[in-house]
Design a protein around this motif. Sequence first.
Motif, PDB file in Angstrom:
ATOM      1  N   SER A  45     -11.537   5.409  20.440  1.00 54.90           N
ATOM      2  CA  SER A  45     -10.692   4.234  20.208  1.00 54.90           C
ATOM      3  C   SER A  45     -10.457   3.451  21.494  1.00 54.90           C
ATOM      4  O   SER A  45     -10.337   2.229  21.468  1.00 54.90           O
ATOM      5  CB  SER A  45      -9.371   4.638  19.572  1.00 54.90           C
ATOM      6  OG  SER A  45      -8.746   5.649  20.323  1.00 54.90           O
ATOM      7  N   LYS A  68       0.799  -1.220   0.000  1.00 56.09           N
ATOM      8  CA  LYS A  68       0.000   0.000   0.000  1.00 56.09           C
ATOM      9  C   LYS A  68       0.836   1.276   0.000  1.00 56.09           C
ATOM     10  O   LYS A  68       0.338   2.337  -0.282  1.00 56.09           O
ATOM     11  CB  LYS A  68      -0.918   0.017   1.231  1.00 56.09           C
ATOM     12  CG  LYS A  68      -1.941  -1.091   1.216  1.00 56.09           C
ATOM     13  CD  LYS A  68      -2.899  -0.887   0.070  1.00 56.09           C
ATOM     14  CE  LYS A  68      -3.919  -1.995   0.028  1.00 56.09           C
ATOM     15  NZ  LYS A  68      -4.810  -1.900  -1.083  1.00 56.09           N
ATOM     16  N   PHE A 116      -6.199   6.243  10.262  1.00 57.44           N
ATOM     17  CA  PHE A 116      -6.916   7.447   9.847  1.00 57.44           C
ATOM     18  C   PHE A 116      -8.227   7.628  10.612  1.00 57.44           C
ATOM     19  O   PHE A 116      -8.710   8.745  10.749  1.00 57.44           O
ATOM     20  CB  PHE A 116      -7.167   7.430   8.338  1.00 57.44           C
ATOM     21  CG  PHE A 116      -5.911   7.655   7.548  1.00 57.44           C
ATOM     22  CD1 PHE A 116      -5.214   8.852   7.635  1.00 57.44           C
ATOM     23  CD2 PHE A 116      -5.410   6.667   6.735  1.00 57.44           C
ATOM     24  CE1 PHE A 116      -4.043   9.061   6.922  1.00 57.44           C
ATOM     25  CE2 PHE A 116      -4.240   6.862   6.007  1.00 57.44           C
ATOM     26  CZ  PHE A 116      -3.560   8.068   6.101  1.00 57.44           C
ATOM     27  N   ARG A 117      -8.800   6.537  11.082  1.00 64.75           N
ATOM     28  CA  ARG A 117     -10.042   6.621  11.851  1.00 64.75           C
ATOM     29  C   ARG A 117      -9.780   6.884  13.329  1.00 64.75           C
ATOM     30  O   ARG A 117     -10.695   7.182  14.075  1.00 64.75           O
ATOM     31  CB  ARG A 117     -10.829   5.308  11.730  1.00 64.75           C
ATOM     32  CG  ARG A 117     -11.468   5.089  10.387  1.00 64.75           C
ATOM     33  CD  ARG A 117     -12.459   3.920  10.419  1.00 64.75           C
ATOM     34  NE  ARG A 117     -12.040   2.838  11.275  1.00 64.75           N
ATOM     35  CZ  ARG A 117     -11.500   1.688  10.854  1.00 64.75           C
ATOM     36  NH1 ARG A 117     -11.294   1.487   9.578  1.00 64.75           N
ATOM     37  NH2 ARG A 117     -11.163   0.745  11.703  1.00 64.75           N
ATOM     38  N   SER A 153      -1.001  -3.033   6.291  1.00 69.16           N
ATOM     39  CA  SER A 153      -2.113  -3.483   5.460  1.00 69.16           C
ATOM     40  C   SER A 153      -3.094  -2.333   5.248  1.00 69.16           C
ATOM     41  O   SER A 153      -3.049  -1.310   5.942  1.00 69.16           O
ATOM     42  CB  SER A 153      -2.833  -4.650   6.135  1.00 69.16           C
ATOM     43  OG  SER A 153      -3.563  -4.183   7.266  1.00 69.16           O
ATOM     44  N   ASP A 154      -4.016  -2.517   4.317  1.00 72.41           N
ATOM     45  CA  ASP A 154      -5.034  -1.497   4.088  1.00 72.41           C
ATOM     46  C   ASP A 154      -5.883  -1.281   5.335  1.00 72.41           C
ATOM     47  O   ASP A 154      -6.282  -0.168   5.646  1.00 72.41           O
ATOM     48  CB  ASP A 154      -5.905  -1.855   2.881  1.00 72.41           C
ATOM     49  CG  ASP A 154      -6.557  -3.223   2.989  1.00 72.41           C
ATOM     50  OD1 ASP A 154      -6.134  -4.056   3.825  1.00 72.41           O
ATOM     51  OD2 ASP A 154      -7.499  -3.481   2.220  1.00 72.41           O
ATOM     52  N   ARG A 155      -6.123  -2.317   6.095  1.00 71.26           N
ATOM     53  CA  ARG A 155      -6.925  -2.185   7.333  1.00 71.26           C
ATOM     54  C   ARG A 155      -6.154  -1.441   8.413  1.00 71.26           C
ATOM     55  O   ARG A 155      -6.729  -0.660   9.167  1.00 71.26           O
ATOM     56  CB  ARG A 155      -7.345  -3.562   7.821  1.00 71.26           C
ATOM     57  CG  ARG A 155      -8.335  -4.204   6.883  1.00 71.26           C
ATOM     58  CD  ARG A 155      -8.751  -5.559   7.312  1.00 71.26           C
ATOM     59  NE  ARG A 155      -9.651  -6.130   6.297  1.00 71.26           N
ATOM     60  CZ  ARG A 155      -9.987  -7.380   6.267  1.00 71.26           C
ATOM     61  NH1 ARG A 155      -9.533  -8.219   7.170  1.00 71.26           N
ATOM     62  NH2 ARG A 155     -10.803  -7.809   5.329  1.00 71.26           N
ATOM     63  N   GLN A 156      -4.857  -1.667   8.501  1.00 72.24           N
ATOM     64  CA  GLN A 156      -4.048  -0.926   9.468  1.00 72.24           C
ATOM     65  C   GLN A 156      -4.000   0.557   9.115  1.00 72.24           C
ATOM     66  O   GLN A 156      -4.131   1.408   9.996  1.00 72.24           O
ATOM     67  CB  GLN A 156      -2.631  -1.504   9.526  1.00 72.24           C
ATOM     68  CG  GLN A 156      -2.567  -2.875  10.173  1.00 72.24           C
ATOM     69  CD  GLN A 156      -1.213  -3.521   9.996  1.00 72.24           C
ATOM     70  OE1 GLN A 156      -0.642  -3.502   8.911  1.00 72.24           O
ATOM     71  NE2 GLN A 156      -0.691  -4.106  11.062  1.00 72.24           N
ATOM     72  N   TRP A 157      -3.817   0.874   7.822  1.00 70.26           N
ATOM     73  CA  TRP A 157      -3.812   2.275   7.407  1.00 70.26           C
ATOM     74  C   TRP A 157      -5.149   2.935   7.713  1.00 70.26           C
ATOM     75  O   TRP A 157      -5.203   4.045   8.236  1.00 70.26           O
ATOM     76  CB  TRP A 157      -3.523   2.393   5.905  1.00 70.26           C
ATOM     77  CG  TRP A 157      -2.062   2.363   5.575  1.00 70.26           C
ATOM     78  CD1 TRP A 157      -1.399   1.376   4.921  1.00 70.26           C
ATOM     79  CD2 TRP A 157      -1.093   3.354   5.890  1.00 70.26           C
ATOM     80  NE1 TRP A 157      -0.072   1.694   4.808  1.00 70.26           N
ATOM     81  CE2 TRP A 157       0.149   2.913   5.391  1.00 70.26           C
ATOM     82  CE3 TRP A 157      -1.139   4.580   6.543  1.00 70.26           C
ATOM     83  CZ2 TRP A 157       1.323   3.635   5.527  1.00 70.26           C
ATOM     84  CZ3 TRP A 157       0.033   5.308   6.676  1.00 70.26           C
ATOM     85  CH2 TRP A 157       1.240   4.838   6.169  1.00 70.26           C
ATOM     86  N   SER A 158      -6.246   2.252   7.392  1.00 66.22           N
ATOM     87  CA  SER A 158      -7.555   2.869   7.629  1.00 66.22           C
ATOM     88  C   SER A 158      -7.807   3.065   9.117  1.00 66.22           C
ATOM     89  O   SER A 158      -8.391   4.067   9.520  1.00 66.22           O
ATOM     90  CB  SER A 158      -8.666   2.042   6.985  1.00 66.22           C
ATOM     91  OG  SER A 158      -8.783   0.774   7.602  1.00 66.22           O
ATOM     92  N   ALA A 159      -7.348   2.139   9.949  1.00 64.67           N
ATOM     93  CA  ALA A 159      -7.525   2.295  11.394  1.00 64.67           C
ATOM     94  C   ALA A 159      -6.756   3.505  11.910  1.00 64.67           C
ATOM     95  O   ALA A 159      -7.245   4.224  12.792  1.00 64.67           O
ATOM     96  CB  ALA A 159      -7.078   1.026  12.119  1.00 64.67           C
TER      97      ALA A 159
END
Length: 88
Positions: A78, A13, A67-68, A59-65
């Motif tokens: 969180s 990514k 940012f969230r 991973s894409d899920r780690q990156w999105s987490a």
Amino acid sequence: MTAAHPAEPWRIKMVEPIRTTTRAERESALRAAAYNPCPLRAEDVYIDPFTDSGTNALSDRQWSAMFRGDESYCGASSFYRLRDTVRA
């Protein structure tokens, strides 16, 4: 592609350019550092077995987490997600 080297089951990514070094440059840097990896400059290290750098793409899920993520010090959403997950 051969059976000995199948394609990786993920997509990278994010990439970061790194400088390749010659064997002579690496040997010179190691001698100057008295064969201690700690004083080496990061840009002089191509593959870093000392820190495992370069093998830890997110991973894409780690990156999105990331940012969230709620960066509040108190009452962060969180924290409550983590608490509820641990309790479950």
